[in-house]
Design a protein around this motif. Structure first.
Motif, PDB file in Angstrom:
ATOM      1  N   GLN A   1       0.817  -1.206   0.000  1.00  0.00           N
ATOM      2  CA  GLN A   1       0.000   0.000   0.000  1.00  0.00           C
ATOM      3  C   GLN A   1       0.856   1.264   0.000  1.00  0.00           C
ATOM      4  OE1 GLN A   1      -3.158   0.746  -0.214  1.00  0.00           O
ATOM      5  NE2 GLN A   1      -4.064  -1.289  -0.244  1.00  0.00           N
ATOM      6  N   SER A   2       2.159   1.100   0.117  1.00  0.00           N
ATOM      7  CA  SER A   2       3.029   2.261   0.219  1.00  0.00           C
ATOM      8  C   SER A   2       3.259   2.900  -1.154  1.00  0.00           C
ATOM      9  CB  SER A   2       4.376   1.842   0.819  1.00  0.00           C
ATOM     10  OG  SER A   2       5.288   2.923   0.785  1.00  0.00           O
ATOM     11  N   PRO A   3       3.293   4.247  -1.226  1.00  0.00           N
ATOM     12  CA  PRO A   3       3.595   4.911  -2.498  1.00  0.00           C
ATOM     13  C   PRO A   3       5.065   4.797  -2.878  1.00  0.00           C
ATOM     14  CG  PRO A   3       3.350   6.539  -0.750  1.00  0.00           C
ATOM     15  CD  PRO A   3       2.967   5.208  -0.159  1.00  0.00           C
ATOM     16  N   THR A   4       5.897   4.404  -1.927  1.00  0.00           N
ATOM     17  CA  THR A   4       7.317   4.188  -2.204  1.00  0.00           C
ATOM     18  C   THR A   4       7.675   2.753  -1.837  1.00  0.00           C
ATOM     19  OG1 THR A   4       7.935   4.960   0.010  1.00  0.00           O
ATOM     20  CG2 THR A   4       7.874   6.605  -1.766  1.00  0.00           C
ATOM     21  N   GLU A   5       8.808   2.276  -2.346  1.00  0.00           N
ATOM     22  CA  GLU A   5       9.184   0.898  -2.059  1.00  0.00           C
ATOM     23  C   GLU A   5       9.491   0.720  -0.580  1.00  0.00           C
ATOM     24  OE1 GLU A   5      13.960   0.379  -2.764  1.00  0.00           O
ATOM     25  OE2 GLU A   5      12.670   0.166  -4.519  1.00  0.00           O
ATOM     26  N   LEU A   6       9.171  -0.472  -0.080  1.00  0.00           N
ATOM     27  CA  LEU A   6       9.420  -0.809   1.319  1.00  0.00           C
ATOM     28  C   LEU A   6      10.624  -1.736   1.417  1.00  0.00           C
ATOM     29  CD1 LEU A   6       5.743  -1.485   2.473  1.00  0.00           C
ATOM     30  CD2 LEU A   6       7.121   0.562   2.900  1.00  0.00           C
ATOM     31  N   PRO A   7      11.259  -1.809   2.579  1.00  0.00           N
ATOM     32  CA  PRO A   7      12.370  -2.746   2.737  1.00  0.00           C
ATOM     33  C   PRO A   7      11.927  -4.185   2.480  1.00  0.00           C
ATOM     34  CG  PRO A   7      12.314  -1.178   4.552  1.00  0.00           C
ATOM     35  CD  PRO A   7      11.049  -0.980   3.789  1.00  0.00           C
ATOM     36  N   ILE A   8      12.854  -5.023   2.126  1.00  0.00           N
ATOM     37  CA  ILE A   8      12.555  -6.419   1.815  1.00  0.00           C
ATOM     38  C   ILE A   8      11.852  -7.102   2.974  1.00  0.00           C
ATOM     39  CG2 ILE A   8      13.642  -8.670   1.401  1.00  0.00           C
ATOM     40  CD1 ILE A   8      15.823  -7.095  -0.155  1.00  0.00           C
ATOM     41  N   CYS A   9      12.267  -6.780   4.202  1.00  0.00           N
ATOM     42  CA  CYS A   9      11.705  -7.446   5.369  1.00  0.00           C
ATOM     43  C   CYS A   9      10.556  -6.668   5.997  1.00  0.00           C
ATOM     44  CB  CYS A   9      12.797  -7.707   6.405  1.00  0.00           C
ATOM     45  SG  CYS A   9      13.816  -9.141   6.024  1.00  0.00           S
ATOM     46  N   ASP A  10       9.867  -5.866   5.225  1.00  0.00           N
ATOM     47  CA  ASP A  10       8.664  -5.209   5.729  1.00  0.00           C
ATOM     48  C   ASP A  10       7.485  -6.150   5.533  1.00  0.00           C
ATOM     49  OD1 ASP A  10       6.278  -3.488   5.910  1.00  0.00           O
ATOM     50  OD2 ASP A  10       7.746  -1.844   5.986  1.00  0.00           O
ATOM     51  N   GLY A  11       6.776  -6.431   6.621  1.00  0.00           N
ATOM     52  CA  GLY A  11       5.690  -7.400   6.560  1.00  0.00           C
ATOM     53  C   GLY A  11       4.473  -6.948   5.795  1.00  0.00           C
ATOM     54  N   ARG A  12       4.469  -5.721   5.310  1.00  0.00           N
ATOM     55  CA  ARG A  12       3.321  -5.215   4.553  1.00  0.00           C
ATOM     56  C   ARG A  12       3.504  -5.366   3.047  1.00  0.00           C
ATOM     57  NH1 ARG A  12       3.865   0.468   7.504  1.00  0.00           N
ATOM     58  NH2 ARG A  12       6.027  -0.132   7.017  1.00  0.00           N
ATOM     59  N   ALA A  13       4.563  -6.018   2.623  1.00  0.00           N
ATOM     60  CA  ALA A  13       4.855  -6.099   1.193  1.00  0.00           C
ATOM     61  C   ALA A  13       5.248  -7.517   0.799  1.00  0.00           C
ATOM     62  CB  ALA A  13       5.975  -5.122   0.828  1.00  0.00           C
ATOM     63  N   ARG A  14       5.150  -7.776  -0.481  1.00  0.00           N
ATOM     64  CA  ARG A  14       5.598  -9.042  -1.051  1.00  0.00           C
ATOM     65  C   ARG A  14       5.971  -8.782  -2.509  1.00  0.00           C
ATOM     66  NH1 ARG A  14      -0.008  -9.165  -1.112  1.00  0.00           N
ATOM     67  NH2 ARG A  14      -0.944  -9.500  -3.174  1.00  0.00           N
ATOM     68  N   TYR A  15       6.586  -9.760  -3.157  1.00  0.00           N
ATOM     69  CA  TYR A  15       6.872  -9.694  -4.581  1.00  0.00           C
ATOM     70  C   TYR A  15       5.940 -10.632  -5.329  1.00  0.00           C
ATOM     71  CZ  TYR A  15      11.269  -7.254  -3.575  1.00  0.00           C
ATOM     72  OH  TYR A  15      12.209  -6.348  -3.159  1.00  0.00           O
ATOM     73  N   GLU A  16       5.543 -10.213  -6.527  1.00  0.00           N
ATOM     74  CA  GLU A  16       4.742 -11.058  -7.403  1.00  0.00           C
ATOM     75  C   GLU A  16       5.330 -11.030  -8.808  1.00  0.00           C
ATOM     76  OE1 GLU A  16       0.621  -9.977  -7.429  1.00  0.00           O
ATOM     77  OE2 GLU A  16       0.378 -10.153  -5.253  1.00  0.00           O
ATOM     78  N   ALA A  17       4.987 -12.049  -9.589  1.00  0.00           N
ATOM     79  CA  ALA A  17       5.382 -12.100 -10.996  1.00  0.00           C
ATOM     80  C   ALA A  17       4.518 -13.133 -11.695  1.00  0.00           C
ATOM     81  CB  ALA A  17       6.857 -12.454 -11.155  1.00  0.00           C
ATOM     82  N   SER A  18       4.364 -12.983 -12.991  1.00  0.00           N
ATOM     83  CA  SER A  18       3.620 -13.973 -13.768  1.00  0.00           C
ATOM     84  C   SER A  18       4.168 -14.023 -15.179  1.00  0.00           C
ATOM     85  CB  SER A  18       2.123 -13.641 -13.807  1.00  0.00           C
ATOM     86  OG  SER A  18       1.895 -12.425 -14.507  1.00  0.00           O
ATOM     87  N   ALA A  19       3.820 -15.088 -15.891  1.00  0.00           N
ATOM     88  CA  ALA A  19       4.201 -15.227 -17.297  1.00  0.00           C
ATOM     89  C   ALA A  19       3.345 -16.315 -17.931  1.00  0.00           C
ATOM     90  CB  ALA A  19       5.678 -15.579 -17.443  1.00  0.00           C
TER      91      ALA A  19
END
Length: 287
Positions: free
Chosen positions: A151-169
């Protein structure tokens, strides 16, 4: 399991073009099915609820000759015992989250994308990887380009529990077009339930689990749909502190919106998907 449960577990994130329920719901509903199948566990959960202590499980719905249905022939290494590491977002991270220095979120994404592509092509080099969903809507992404969701307008640290990475193909090959979807995040220190009892409660689902020689705990959830199609979700909670969820199934925009989809095969089997989820280069904590 509904979207509220997932949001409560991971924190608020912006709408994604990928149907997270279709991915995460497999493993989390499987956990609930197991609880129903095991009265002793169900009773224990009831006690927890009565005391007001409610914990959400981050179960999201590996290979190299390792059979999915059992423990590898070689003796597995002991599973890493995770030490509590408080991180932003009211989560507890693996011990690797306490280490410095770490990459920025952007640097990690730039490294993880090519690693994901290489991991897929190592299993099936004849596949052509084609862009999957956009994120946000209107922002094209390269095949398996890892991007941070929060939900952050800027990137969060890798170990921030409010974020994750996604990808698809999309995966185009001689047998048809498939689709792969990835989620990458730290292996949060939260209870994970075993597969015991799931097929007994829902015969359309299977759940297998094993530990690799490297000490990675792996679950393989499969749901079988009418007509012979299936979706495979592999969740690897790895000794290096990373959790990778790799999914094969029709998660395309067309499918989600009731339109004809180009996805008509499962391009990777469970063993190949497990190899991808445990690929050493697909880590948040490179050495």
């Amino acid at each position: 399991m509904d979207k509220r449960d997932f949001d409560d577990a991971i924190g608020e994130v912006p709408p994604s073009t990928v149907d997270v329920d279709a991915v995460i719901g497999r493993g989390r509903r499987a956990d609930r099915l197991r609880l129903v199948a095991n009265p002793a566990v169900a009773a224990g959960v009831a006690v927890v609820l009565l005391t007001g202590v409610v914990a959400y499980t981050m179960t999201r719905d590996d290979g190299g000759g390792t059979p999915v249905a059992g423990t590898p022939a070689t003796t597995p290494a002991p599973t890493t015992q995770l030490s509590p590491v408080p991180v932003p977002g009211d989560r507890v991270g693996p011990p690797q989250c306490a280490e410095e220095p770490r990459e920025t979120a952007g640097d990690a994404a730039a490294r993880l994308g090519p690693a994901a592509v290489a991991a897929v092509l190592a299993q099936r080099p004849e596949l052509e990887l084609v862009p999957g969903d956009e994120y946000p809507v209107g922002t094209p992404r390269e095949p398996l380009e890892l991007y941070q969701v929060s939900q952050s307008p800027t990137e969060l640290p890798i170990c921030d529990g409010r974020a994750r990475y996604e990808a698809s193909a999309l995966l185009r090959g001689p047998d048809g077009t498939g689709m792969i979807y990835l989620i990458v995040n730290p292996a949060w220190v939260e209870k994970q339930y075993p597969c015991e009892g799931i097929p007994d409660v829902d015969p359309t689902r299977t759940c297998d689990e094993f530990t690799t020689p490297a000490g990675d705990d792996v679950k393989v959830h499969t749901i079988n749909f009418p007509g012979g199609r299936s979706q495979i979700d592999v969740i690897a909670r790895r000794a290096d502190g990373t959790e990778v969820t790799a999914v094969i199934g029709d998660l395309s925009w067309s499918s989600k919106n009731g339109l004809p989809s180009s996805v008509d095969v499962e391009s990777l089997d469970a063993d190949q998907l497990a190899e991808i989820a445990t690929d050493p280069d697909l880590t948040l904590f490179p050495r």
